[in-house]
Design an enzyme around this catalytic site. Structure first.
Site, short mmCIF file in Angstrom:
data_model
loop_
_atom_site.label_atom_id
_atom_site.label_comp_id
_atom_site.label_asym_id
_atom_site.label_seq_id
_atom_site.Cartn_x
_atom_site.Cartn_y
_atom_site.Cartn_z
N GLY A 208 -2.11 -11.93 -4.90
CA GLY A 208 -1.93 -10.64 -4.22
C GLY A 208 -1.91 -10.84 -2.73
O GLY A 208 -1.71 -11.96 -2.24
N ASN A 209 -2.04 -9.77 -2.00
CA ASN A 209 -2.15 -9.89 -0.54
C ASN A 209 -3.03 -8.76 -0.01
O ASN A 209 -3.46 -7.89 -0.77
CB ASN A 209 -0.77 -9.91 0.11
CG ASN A 209 0.00 -8.63 -0.15
OD1 ASN A 209 -0.41 -7.55 0.25
ND2 ASN A 209 1.12 -8.76 -0.86
N ASN A 210 -3.26 -8.78 1.31
CA ASN A 210 -4.24 -7.86 1.91
C ASN A 210 -3.69 -6.48 2.26
O ASN A 210 -4.37 -5.71 2.92
CB ASN A 210 -4.82 -8.47 3.19
CG ASN A 210 -5.74 -9.63 2.87
OD1 ASN A 210 -6.39 -9.61 1.83
ND2 ASN A 210 -5.76 -10.62 3.73
#
Ligand code: CTP
Length: 398
Positions: A208-210
């Site tokens: 995923g990412n932030n």
């Protein structure tokens, strides 16, 4: 835009009153709330029962209810209204309005109302031409009221000339336009992607990412404020999203791709602010992968570029906006993306700008349009950035 608005109609004693029944129907059909206050003379022309039935509200004409002894509050009526339309406004009512005379409930409501007031005169041609009527209309204009000019035609007297009250559908249109004035995206459908995507490795792990989805949500809120019908396709997030925005929750890049393509054709503006994962595991393990005390290789393959795929099918009428998150050669890279993905506008975020990016409530952007016009903005709240982006979108739509 008129849905849920409170429209107060003031009817004075003219044969044109019968046309107000049609206006009430149009307003109700469009979802407005309608209340009616009428002068005692108006009741000679159209019955309160007809108007109460059509408006689905009691009709007021006396200062108090003779049977219950209750007060009919002109103050409450005036405060309730988003718009007060006095139609038909007879020569007598116009004269009283221009001079502050208050001898019936309609006039008391008019003097108490704080909302914008529209006045649609109706009378015989010589009365309309009379210098006192002309003067009274001019006086009412100086008070800031909107006069819906009478039209020319056959009059109830049999004479032909100016004095006919404007037709109900034209008055309806004026009210709609009034509510749309600060809604440049009224009747437009805006599709926005936001947030991260999660690409599953096994049942418990993902790539995923932030991204928080905050920028996309602010864009959705601003689009709604400008009158658009908004669909927000959003990856996993912890945001509170208000009901007026229609939300499609997705997880992976593939889910987002499918949701976008289901909605893109009917959209006028498409904004892709999502931080879509560029890669996903080639194989998703059905079981939780065991540690086995050795290195783990996860083979990745590219996800579909959603923005590019929309650029390939978009029509000339649709406006496509992409985001670019860059760390080196920011401007050139963003310009290249604008071209290769067939965008109308690109929003450049630089990883080198302090206070901008995923984890902040602020953002600093540069907008580049199809003509390569570059506009750099200060560091602002994401809500303020959304306003800048939509100012540009509205100017491009013109
Ligand atoms: N985007 C997309 N689908 C993807 C990847 C990105 O729709 N699979 C969209 C994003 O929503 C954004 C734009 O493409 O509007 C640019 O994303 P960005 O990550 O900056 O660029 P990429 O095209 O992925 O290129 P690179 O990562 O090489 O800079």
């Amino acid at each position: 835009m008129i849905k849920g608005k409170n429209i107060l109609l003031g009817i004075s004693g003219s044969i044109a009153s019968y046309k107000i029944t049609i206006l009430v129907r149009l307003l109700k059909k469009a979802g407005a709330n309608v209340k009616i206050v009428m002068t005692p003379a108006a009741k000679e022309f159209v019955t309160p029962l007809t108007l109460a039935t059509l408006s689905e509200n009691p009709v007021f004409s006396e200062f108090s209810n003779k049977t219950s002894g209750e007060w009919n509050s002109h103050v409450e009526l005036g405060l309730w209204a988003d718009v007060f339309l006095i139609a038909p406004a007879t020569a007598n009512t116009l004269a009283k309005m221009a001079n502050g005379i208050c001898d019936n409930l309609l006039l008391a409501t008019y003097l108490s109302a704080k909302c914008p007031i529209f006045i649609a005169p109706a009378m015989d041609l010589d009365m309309y031409k009379h210098p006192t009527t002309k003067r009274n209309i001019e006086t009412l204009k100086t008070f800031g009221y909107q006069i819906i000019d009478a039209t020319e035609g056959e009059l109830a007297s049999g004479l032909v000339g100016k004095g006919r009250m404007e037709e109900p559908d034209a008055m309806f249109q004026q009210i709609v336009e009034f509510f749309n004035a600060d809604k440049p995206l009224a009747n437009k459908k805006v599709l926005i992607t936001a947030g991260p995507t999660y690409e599953q490795i096994d049942p418990v792990r993902f790539i995923g990412n932030n991204s928080s989805g905050k920028m996309g949500l602010e864009l959705a809120k601003q689009a709604f404020k400008l009158g658009a019908e908004v669909t927000l396709i959003i990856g996993p997030n912890h945001l509170q999203i208000e009901d007026k925005i229609s939300v499609i929750k997705v997880k992976s890049a593939e889910d987002m791709y499918l949701a976008v393509h289901k909605n893109v054709k009917k959209s006028d503006v498409v904004i892709m602010s999502a931080a879509v994962a560029d890669f996903k595991p080639k194989k998703v393990s059905n079981q939780k992968i065991k540690k086995n005390n050795s290195d783990l290789m996860v083979e990745l393959e590219p996800t579909k570029d959603i923005l590019k795929s929309v650029g390939e099918i978009k029509s000339k009428k649709q406006l496509l906006v992409g985001f670019a998150l860059e760390s080196i050669n920011e401007l050139e890279n963003a310009k290249a993306k604008l071209k290769s993905k067939n965008l109308d506008l690109i929003v450049l975020n630089s990883l080198n700008d302090k206070g901008a990016g995923f984890e902040f409530d602020t953002n600093q952007i540069t907008l580049i349009d199809k003509r390569n016009k570059v506009e750099k903005f200060e560091l602002k709240s994401k809500a303020a950035v959304a306003i800048d982006i939509f100012n540009k979108i509205v100017s491009l739509l013109k």
